[in-house]
Write an enzyme that holds these catalytic residues in place. Structure first.
Site, mmCIF file in Angstrom:
data_model
loop_
_atom_site.group_PDB
_atom_site.id
_atom_site.type_symbol
_atom_site.label_atom_id
_atom_site.label_comp_id
_atom_site.label_asym_id
_atom_site.label_seq_id
_atom_site.Cartn_x
_atom_site.Cartn_y
_atom_site.Cartn_z
ATOM 1 N N HIS A 143 65.267 125.423 -0.206
ATOM 2 C CA HIS A 143 66.133 126.472 -0.775
ATOM 3 C C HIS A 143 66.791 127.289 0.338
ATOM 4 O O HIS A 143 67.947 127.692 0.226
ATOM 5 C CB HIS A 143 65.315 127.443 -1.632
ATOM 6 N N CYS B 219 62.380 123.540 -11.016
ATOM 7 C CA CYS B 219 62.855 124.675 -10.219
ATOM 8 C C CYS B 219 63.274 125.798 -11.147
ATOM 9 O O CYS B 219 63.948 125.561 -12.142
ATOM 10 C CB CYS B 219 64.044 124.229 -9.369
ATOM 11 N N HIS C 158 59.860 122.424 -0.989
ATOM 12 C CA HIS C 158 60.831 122.858 -2.010
ATOM 13 C C HIS C 158 61.404 124.225 -1.637
ATOM 14 O O HIS C 158 62.625 124.425 -1.681
ATOM 15 C CB HIS C 158 60.118 122.898 -3.369
ATOM 16 N N GLU C 159 60.530 125.157 -1.252
ATOM 17 C CA GLU C 159 60.994 126.523 -0.950
ATOM 18 C C GLU C 159 61.782 126.568 0.358
ATOM 19 O O GLU C 159 62.802 127.262 0.445
ATOM 20 C CB GLU C 159 59.816 127.500 -0.908
HETATM 21 ZN ZN ZN Z 1 63.354 126.002 -6.698
#
Ligand code: ZN
Length: 215
Positions: free
Chosen positions: A172, A126, A168-169
């Site tokens: 966030h 990341c 993953h995004e």
């Molecule tokens: Zn990330």
């Protein structure tokens, strides 16, 4: 011609962020903005400022370089992310990880749900946690819903590496970091991954470091 968005603290802050031009500073783990989650994008920026903000995310992602970037990573608490992966990897890695090219996309208000029970576990990193990678087991396929930057509905199934990127995004945007889902014993410095764990799959790393992979 569309009226400019009303001046709000958010609009002012983004204008200020974009003023210097070029890549934006990336927020590192430890900053509460990465943990607070984000508000839905409901046109707060207006089309012109949204387009400039998305372009700045794209430029920042390329400069890093990375394959995805979410608004909180530049300190903005809006449910917006960008993804793009040219996937410059060897054939054996492409096959093992499903790392196929992912064209540039803007994800507005995305959310995902698993499609089927299959999980895939690979090293992941990341831009907000520089220097390290860890193995994360994630649903192998997900259905992503949301909108694009024009407000058009998005409803698509992602598989392979693009499925990992969109999870993953989107995480966030919910205040989650990949480390929250990682195998703690797999944590490895980039140098160790480069020297020891660049195999297409993390099986050797799991044996040597002592962590479980999904079956
Ligand atoms: Zn990330």
């Amino acid at each position: 011609m569309a009226a400019p968005p009303p001046r709000t603290p958010l609009v002012d802050r983004i204008e200020e962020l974009l003023a210097p031009g070029g890549p934006l500073p990336i927020v590192a783990a430890g900053d509460p903005v990465l943990r607070r989650g984000t508000g839905r994008y409901e046109g707060q920026l207006g089309p012109a400022l949204l387009a400039r903000f998305v372009e700045a995310l794209r430029v920042t992602m390329h400069a890093a370089p990375g394959v995805g970037l979410a608004a909180p990573q530049v300190g903005v608490e809006l449910r917006i992310a960008v993804i793009e992966d040219p996937a410059p990897v060897p054939e054996e890695v492409r096959v093992a990880r499903g790392r196929v090219p992912q064209p540039f996309r803007v994800l507005v208000n995305p959310s995902y749900e698993p499609v089927g029970p299959a999980r895939a576990a690979f090293f992941e990193g990341c831009l907000s946690v520089p220097g390290y990678q860890a193995v994360v087991a994630r649903p192998a396929e997900v259905r992503l819903t949301g909108e694009d930057e024009q407000g058009r509905a998005l409803d698509e199934v992602f598989a392979g590496w693009p499925a990992r990127i969109v999870q993953h995004e989107t995480d966030h945007l919910d205040g989650l970091l990949y480390l929250d889902r990682a195998e703690p014993r797999s944590l490895a410095a980039n140098q160790a991954v480069l020297e020891r764990w660049s195999q297409p799959t993390p099986e050797e790393a799991a044996r040597a470091l002592g962590f479980e992979l999904p079956h």
